[in-house]
Design a protein around this motif. Structure first.
Motif, PDB file in Angstrom:
ATOM      1  N   VAL A   1      27.019 -49.446   7.334  1.00  0.00           N
ATOM      2  CA  VAL A   1      25.676 -49.859   7.737  1.00  0.00           C
ATOM      3  C   VAL A   1      24.668 -49.159   6.845  1.00  0.00           C
ATOM      4  CG1 VAL A   1      23.994 -49.977   9.607  1.00  0.00           C
ATOM      5  CG2 VAL A   1      26.444 -50.192  10.118  1.00  0.00           C
ATOM      6  N   ARG A   2      23.743 -49.928   6.255  1.00  0.00           N
ATOM      7  CA  ARG A   2      22.748 -49.379   5.342  1.00  0.00           C
ATOM      8  C   ARG A   2      21.342 -49.663   5.862  1.00  0.00           C
ATOM      9  NH1 ARG A   2      26.106 -51.172  -0.147  1.00  0.00           N
ATOM     10  NH2 ARG A   2      27.537 -49.392  -0.047  1.00  0.00           N
ATOM     11  N   HIS A   3      20.537 -48.611   5.935  1.00  0.00           N
ATOM     12  CA  HIS A   3      19.157 -48.702   6.407  1.00  0.00           C
ATOM     13  C   HIS A   3      18.266 -48.962   5.202  1.00  0.00           C
ATOM     14  CE1 HIS A   3      15.354 -48.050   8.180  1.00  0.00           C
ATOM     15  NE2 HIS A   3      15.648 -47.069   9.029  1.00  0.00           N
ATOM     16  N   THR A   4      17.812 -50.201   5.045  1.00  0.00           N
ATOM     17  CA  THR A   4      16.952 -50.566   3.919  1.00  0.00           C
ATOM     18  C   THR A   4      15.678 -51.245   4.417  1.00  0.00           C
ATOM     19  OG1 THR A   4      18.159 -52.658   3.633  1.00  0.00           O
ATOM     20  CG2 THR A   4      18.886 -50.770   2.315  1.00  0.00           C
ATOM     21  N   ALA A   5      15.224 -50.872   5.605  1.00  0.00           N
ATOM     22  CA  ALA A   5      14.040 -51.477   6.207  1.00  0.00           C
ATOM     23  C   ALA A   5      12.878 -50.498   6.251  1.00  0.00           C
ATOM     24  CB  ALA A   5      14.364 -51.959   7.629  1.00  0.00           C
ATOM     25  N   ALA A   6      11.666 -51.049   6.297  1.00  0.00           N
ATOM     26  CA  ALA A   6      10.470 -50.235   6.501  1.00  0.00           C
ATOM     27  C   ALA A   6      10.404 -49.900   7.985  1.00  0.00           C
ATOM     28  CB  ALA A   6       9.229 -50.990   6.051  1.00  0.00           C
ATOM     29  N   ALA A   7      11.096 -48.845   8.341  1.00  0.00           N
ATOM     30  CA  ALA A   7      11.231 -48.439   9.739  1.00  0.00           C
ATOM     31  C   ALA A   7      11.669 -46.983   9.773  1.00  0.00           C
ATOM     32  CB  ALA A   7      12.257 -49.313  10.460  1.00  0.00           C
ATOM     33  N   PRO A   8      11.373 -46.278  10.860  1.00  0.00           N
ATOM     34  CA  PRO A   8      11.835 -44.892  10.984  1.00  0.00           C
ATOM     35  C   PRO A   8      13.338 -44.833  11.220  1.00  0.00           C
ATOM     36  CG  PRO A   8      10.710 -45.591  12.975  1.00  0.00           C
ATOM     37  CD  PRO A   8      10.527 -46.692  11.989  1.00  0.00           C
ATOM     38  N   ALA A   9      13.855 -43.653  11.512  1.00  0.00           N
ATOM     39  CA  ALA A   9      15.283 -43.463  11.748  1.00  0.00           C
ATOM     40  C   ALA A   9      15.758 -44.357  12.892  1.00  0.00           C
ATOM     41  CB  ALA A   9      15.572 -42.003  12.063  1.00  0.00           C
ATOM     42  N   VAL A  10      16.992 -44.826  12.775  1.00  0.00           N
ATOM     43  CA  VAL A  10      17.554 -45.721  13.784  1.00  0.00           C
ATOM     44  C   VAL A  10      18.936 -45.238  14.211  1.00  0.00           C
ATOM     45  CG1 VAL A  10      16.283 -47.727  12.900  1.00  0.00           C
ATOM     46  CG2 VAL A  10      18.609 -47.250  12.060  1.00  0.00           C
ATOM     47  N   ASP A  11      19.359 -45.743  15.370  1.00  0.00           N
ATOM     48  CA  ASP A  11      20.743 -45.611  15.826  1.00  0.00           C
ATOM     49  C   ASP A  11      21.380 -46.992  15.766  1.00  0.00           C
ATOM     50  OD1 ASP A  11      20.244 -42.954  16.375  1.00  0.00           O
ATOM     51  OD2 ASP A  11      20.128 -43.213  18.548  1.00  0.00           O
ATOM     52  N   VAL A  12      22.643 -47.049  15.377  1.00  0.00           N
ATOM     53  CA  VAL A  12      23.399 -48.290  15.391  1.00  0.00           C
ATOM     54  C   VAL A  12      24.285 -48.259  16.630  1.00  0.00           C
ATOM     55  CG1 VAL A  12      25.033 -49.751  14.164  1.00  0.00           C
ATOM     56  CG2 VAL A  12      23.350 -48.415  12.873  1.00  0.00           C
ATOM     57  N   LEU A  13      24.159 -49.283  17.460  1.00  0.00           N
ATOM     58  CA  LEU A  13      24.854 -49.324  18.743  1.00  0.00           C
ATOM     59  C   LEU A  13      25.977 -50.340  18.718  1.00  0.00           C
ATOM     60  CD1 LEU A  13      21.653 -49.502  21.006  1.00  0.00           C
ATOM     61  CD2 LEU A  13      22.737 -47.463  20.059  1.00  0.00           C
ATOM     62  N   ALA A  14      27.066 -50.013  19.403  1.00  0.00           N
ATOM     63  CA  ALA A  14      28.156 -50.955  19.641  1.00  0.00           C
ATOM     64  C   ALA A  14      28.432 -50.949  21.133  1.00  0.00           C
ATOM     65  CB  ALA A  14      29.403 -50.562  18.854  1.00  0.00           C
ATOM     66  N   GLY A  15      28.310 -52.121  21.756  1.00  0.00           N
ATOM     67  CA  GLY A  15      28.474 -52.178  23.196  1.00  0.00           C
ATOM     68  C   GLY A  15      27.438 -51.363  23.936  1.00  0.00           C
TER      69      GLY A  15
ATOM     70  N   THR B   1      17.048 -44.132  21.284  1.00  0.00           N
ATOM     71  CA  THR B   1      16.804 -45.162  22.284  1.00  0.00           C
ATOM     72  C   THR B   1      17.941 -46.176  22.262  1.00  0.00           C
ATOM     73  OG1 THR B   1      15.609 -46.748  20.890  1.00  0.00           O
ATOM     74  CG2 THR B   1      14.354 -44.896  21.792  1.00  0.00           C
ATOM     75  N   THR B   2      17.925 -47.088  23.204  1.00  0.00           N
ATOM     76  CA  THR B   2      18.949 -48.136  23.254  1.00  0.00           C
ATOM     77  C   THR B   2      18.334 -49.529  23.309  1.00  0.00           C
ATOM     78  OG1 THR B   2      19.067 -47.940  25.672  1.00  0.00           O
ATOM     79  CG2 THR B   2      20.655 -46.639  24.373  1.00  0.00           C
ATOM     80  N   ASP B   3      17.014 -49.633  23.151  1.00  0.00           N
ATOM     81  CA  ASP B   3      16.354 -50.942  23.174  1.00  0.00           C
ATOM     82  C   ASP B   3      16.402 -51.534  21.768  1.00  0.00           C
ATOM     83  OD1 ASP B   3      14.936 -53.142  23.909  1.00  0.00           O
ATOM     84  OD2 ASP B   3      12.972 -52.153  23.852  1.00  0.00           O
ATOM     85  N   PRO B   4      17.170 -52.603  21.535  1.00  0.00           N
ATOM     86  CA  PRO B   4      17.382 -53.099  20.168  1.00  0.00           C
ATOM     87  C   PRO B   4      16.107 -53.607  19.515  1.00  0.00           C
ATOM     88  CG  PRO B   4      19.040 -53.980  21.667  1.00  0.00           C
ATOM     89  CD  PRO B   4      17.974 -53.363  22.518  1.00  0.00           C
ATOM     90  N   VAL B   5      15.948 -53.268  18.233  1.00  0.00           N
ATOM     91  CA  VAL B   5      14.931 -53.903  17.400  1.00  0.00           C
ATOM     92  C   VAL B   5      15.576 -54.959  16.510  1.00  0.00           C
ATOM     93  CG1 VAL B   5      13.357 -51.945  17.428  1.00  0.00           C
ATOM     94  CG2 VAL B   5      15.118 -52.064  15.663  1.00  0.00           C
ATOM     95  N   ILE B   6      16.887 -54.896  16.354  1.00  0.00           N
ATOM     96  CA  ILE B   6      17.680 -55.926  15.687  1.00  0.00           C
ATOM     97  C   ILE B   6      18.926 -56.157  16.531  1.00  0.00           C
ATOM     98  CG2 ILE B   6      18.942 -56.616  13.612  1.00  0.00           C
ATOM     99  CD1 ILE B   6      17.255 -54.742  11.983  1.00  0.00           C
ATOM    100  N   GLY B   7      19.266 -57.417  16.777  1.00  0.00           N
ATOM    101  CA  GLY B   7      20.478 -57.728  17.509  1.00  0.00           C
ATOM    102  C   GLY B   7      20.270 -57.762  19.012  1.00  0.00           C
ATOM    103  N   PRO B   8      21.406 -57.727  19.771  1.00  0.00           N
ATOM    104  CA  PRO B   8      22.780 -57.577  19.280  1.00  0.00           C
ATOM    105  C   PRO B   8      23.302 -58.823  18.564  1.00  0.00           C
ATOM    106  CG  PRO B   8      22.772 -57.974  21.635  1.00  0.00           C
ATOM    107  CD  PRO B   8      21.336 -57.835  21.227  1.00  0.00           C
ATOM    108  N   ALA B   9      24.226 -58.583  17.640  1.00  0.00           N
ATOM    109  CA  ALA B   9      24.855 -59.652  16.878  1.00  0.00           C
ATOM    110  C   ALA B   9      26.311 -59.292  16.638  1.00  0.00           C
ATOM    111  CB  ALA B   9      24.137 -59.855  15.553  1.00  0.00           C
ATOM    112  N   ASP B  10      27.164 -60.299  16.603  1.00  0.00           N
ATOM    113  CA  ASP B  10      28.588 -60.072  16.347  1.00  0.00           C
ATOM    114  C   ASP B  10      28.823 -59.861  14.854  1.00  0.00           C
ATOM    115  OD1 ASP B  10      29.233 -60.327  18.997  1.00  0.00           O
ATOM    116  OD2 ASP B  10      29.799 -62.437  18.865  1.00  0.00           O
ATOM    117  N   VAL B  11      29.501 -58.778  14.519  1.00  0.00           N
ATOM    118  CA  VAL B  11      29.852 -58.457  13.144  1.00  0.00           C
ATOM    119  C   VAL B  11      31.364 -58.420  13.040  1.00  0.00           C
ATOM    120  CG1 VAL B  11      29.715 -56.739  11.309  1.00  0.00           C
ATOM    121  CG2 VAL B  11      27.741 -57.127  12.794  1.00  0.00           C
ATOM    122  N   THR B  12      31.919 -59.195  12.129  1.00  0.00           N
ATOM    123  CA  THR B  12      33.367 -59.254  11.949  1.00  0.00           C
ATOM    124  C   THR B  12      33.816 -58.201  10.942  1.00  0.00           C
ATOM    125  OG1 THR B  12      33.424 -61.614  12.449  1.00  0.00           O
ATOM    126  CG2 THR B  12      35.325 -60.694  11.287  1.00  0.00           C
ATOM    127  N   VAL B  13      34.708 -57.317  11.378  1.00  0.00           N
ATOM    128  CA  VAL B  13      35.324 -56.337  10.493  1.00  0.00           C
ATOM    129  C   VAL B  13      36.674 -56.895  10.079  1.00  0.00           C
ATOM    130  CG1 VAL B  13      36.149 -53.973  10.241  1.00  0.00           C
ATOM    131  CG2 VAL B  13      34.125 -54.445  11.644  1.00  0.00           C
TER     132      VAL B  13
END
Length: 276
Positions: A143-157, A189-201
């Motif tokens: 996961v790469r943070h390339t947005a004009a945004a502060p620090a983020v957490d990436v959530l799964a479930g 926080t846990t309130d999404p600013v992107i997603g949730p979306a299914d990502v296939t590994v």
């Protein structure tokens, strides 16, 4: 770091004539280069010339728009020149930026991300892709943070798996192959600013997810790049595919040139040599 990164954009543009007219098998000294265009609202024209003079006939591509990832191209190591002009500018005038004698490093697997930094300024970041082997039944999630945004957490479930990820950094893990329901939230926080979306590994592949756009402008989005061939020793440069918003996006070779050049037009940094 920004000035060194601008050279990565330059190498993709100036090398294009070599890969358009000749497509030999990738050699050990070739670099595999993909460019991700994540700068909203920035469009440019790019020219390449051996003598630093440019005509309209020498345009590689024009009017290239944001939100794309190019297919990988094997670029021979070497030194190249280029000029970047604002969209529809007269190429006989002064370019927005010039890159001369830019060295393409051999043997690297690189994604050049043209994107906004945390403050919203266009920048260029080359990521060296981890193409080391994964265990049987596993794939690599990056996961790469390339947005004009502060620090983020990436959530799964709904639970954080990568925490306090800042622009322009990445986080990665080798996981069992399958589908991950992922979202991005402000750090802590846990309130999404992107997603949730299914990502296939995918088994034996690296799945690279880019968060891009601007939180302030309310245009955050996700792009996905896949690099195959991690389950065994590749015979050449690892291949890959590019998806934006979940859709396959095969691009002409010229797209690599312009996507890499767009940040050069959007920033004042002078291109320098890339060191892989």
């Amino acid at each position: 770091m920004r000035t060194a990164l601008a050279g990565a954009a330059a190498l993709t543009v100036a090398a294009l004539p070599l890969v358009v007219f000749a497509t030999p098998a990738a050699a050990a000294t070739d670099a595999s280069v993909v460019v991700f265009h994540g700068v909203p609202g920035l469009t440019v024209d790019v020219y390449a010339s051996a003598d630093d003079t440019y005509t309209e006939e020498e345009a590689l591509l024009t009017d290239f728009e944001p939100g794309t990832i190019t297919e990988p191209v094997a670029i021979p190591e070497g030194t190249y020149n280029l000029a970047v002009f604002a969209k529809d500018a007269n190429p006989s005038g002064d370019p927005a930026i010039e890159a001369n004698d830019v060295t393409v490093p051999g043997g690297a697997n690189i994604t050049v991300a043209a994107h906004l930094n945390a403050e919203g300024t266009p920048v260029l970041t080359p990521f060296v892709n981890d193409v080391s082997k994964v265990d049987a039944g596993e794939g690599r999630l990056i996961v790469r943070h390339t947005a004009a945004a502060p620090a983020v957490d990436v959530l799964a479930g709904g639970e954080p798996v990568f925490e306090n990820l800042t622009n322009p950094n990445e986080a990665k893990a080798d996981l069992a192959a399958g589908t991950v329901s992922a979202s991005v939230a402000a750090a802590g926080t846990t309130d999404p600013v992107i997603g949730p979306a299914d990502v296939t590994v995918k088994e034996g592949s690296a799945t690279i997810v880019y968060a891009w756009g601007s939180l302030e402008e309310d245009n955050l989005d996700v792009a996905v790049q896949t690099i195959d061939g991690l389950h065994s020793s590749p015979s050449g440069v690892p291949s890959g595919t590019a998806d934006v918003g979940g859709s396959s996006l095969p691009l002409a070779l010229g797209g690599i040139a312009l996507a890499g050049a767009l940040v050069a037009a959007g920033s004042a940094a002078r291109a320098r040599q890339v060191r892989a």
